[in-house]
Design a protein around this motif. Sequence first.
Motif, PDB file in Angstrom:
ATOM      1  N   LEU A 147      -1.335 148.864   6.703  1.00  0.00           N
ATOM      2  CA  LEU A 147      -0.173 149.350   7.442  1.00  0.00           C
ATOM      3  C   LEU A 147      -0.547 150.380   8.509  1.00  0.00           C
ATOM      4  O   LEU A 147       0.285 150.723   9.346  1.00  0.00           O
ATOM      5  N   TYR A 152       4.102 145.813   9.615  1.00  0.00           N
ATOM      6  CA  TYR A 152       4.488 145.220   8.329  1.00  0.00           C
ATOM      7  C   TYR A 152       3.272 144.537   7.721  1.00  0.00           C
ATOM      8  O   TYR A 152       2.239 144.365   8.376  1.00  0.00           O
ATOM      9  N   LEU A 153       3.384 144.101   6.496  1.00  0.00           N
ATOM     10  CA  LEU A 153       2.229 143.541   5.811  1.00  0.00           C
ATOM     11  C   LEU A 153       1.706 142.277   6.470  1.00  0.00           C
ATOM     12  O   LEU A 153       0.499 142.039   6.500  1.00  0.00           O
ATOM     13  N   TYR A 158       8.834 141.759   9.830  1.00  0.00           N
ATOM     14  CA  TYR A 158       9.258 141.915   8.431  1.00  0.00           C
ATOM     15  C   TYR A 158       9.293 140.532   7.780  1.00  0.00           C
ATOM     16  O   TYR A 158       9.807 139.576   8.356  1.00  0.00           O
ATOM     17  N   ASP A 162       6.795 141.828   2.560  1.00  0.00           N
ATOM     18  CA  ASP A 162       7.371 143.174   2.452  1.00  0.00           C
ATOM     19  C   ASP A 162       8.466 143.209   1.395  1.00  0.00           C
ATOM     20  O   ASP A 162       8.557 144.156   0.609  1.00  0.00           O
ATOM     21  N   PHE A 166       7.980 145.913  -1.699  1.00  0.00           N
ATOM     22  CA  PHE A 166       8.762 147.147  -1.663  1.00  0.00           C
ATOM     23  C   PHE A 166       9.329 147.565  -3.021  1.00  0.00           C
ATOM     24  O   PHE A 166       9.182 148.744  -3.409  1.00  0.00           O
ATOM     25  N   TRP A 188       6.235 152.885   6.269  1.00  0.00           N
ATOM     26  CA  TRP A 188       6.736 151.533   5.998  1.00  0.00           C
ATOM     27  C   TRP A 188       7.830 151.565   4.933  1.00  0.00           C
ATOM     28  O   TRP A 188       8.879 150.940   5.080  1.00  0.00           O
ATOM     29  N   ILE A 192      11.830 150.422   5.374  1.00  0.00           N
ATOM     30  CA  ILE A 192      12.440 149.334   4.614  1.00  0.00           C
ATOM     31  C   ILE A 192      13.584 149.849   3.754  1.00  0.00           C
ATOM     32  O   ILE A 192      14.639 149.211   3.644  1.00  0.00           O
TER      33      ILE A 192
END
Length: 229
Positions: A147, A152-153, A158, A162, A166, A188, A192
């Motif tokens: 990150l 985002y991953l 997104y 994610d 999360f 991050w 989210i």
Amino acid sequence: MIDAYSWATPNGHKVHIMLEECGLPYRVHAVNIGAGDQFKPEFLRISPNNKIPAIVDSEGPDGKPISLFESGAILLYLASKTGRFLPEDVRGKYEALQWLMFQMGGVGPMLGQAHHFRIYAPEKVEYAINRYTNEAKRLYGVLDKRLAEHAYLAGDAYSIADIATFPWLRSWENQGVELSDYTHVKRWFDEIAARPAVQRGVEVLAKHRKPVDDKERDILFGATQYQRR
């Protein structure tokens, strides 16, 4: 209409969040895992591994009902159904899938073990606590490095990676982690957590969950869990 059979756990919240993000009509059915609802025959018919969540979509891909268990599979199905939160280009798709698998194979199981030995185990096993706390910190470090380079991953957008990750990070304190030590993860995470659909998703069934007592501990972690069914 999608019927979601679930409970207020990280794996349950993955699916709650995805349903809210996609705006799909759904009904949620509480499967109280502390009371043993996951072992009822009607639930085992759609989730043979006796784990939440599971869904039944009355409008499956061929127009017929389909049932699914395993949270990662459900996220992939909903992404396919709606065309959302999974990149269409091949490279982007596999970027997202590798981080989804990272959550399914690493973040979920390892942080779950950290929760168990730090919070739920009837005796404090120092070796296990240290092992899984250190692994939790290692995984946060992997996420933080990723990150630092991407919003985002899966990259710039997104995605289900994610959404899957999360909910497991919401209990960072129980994992022996200080979130502020991982500045990119915290950025991050806060972004989210501010999403309206995420806020709605984590509230699904939340009021039903209570502290685990001895009876529930046996159902969740004792001999009841391992009976052949």
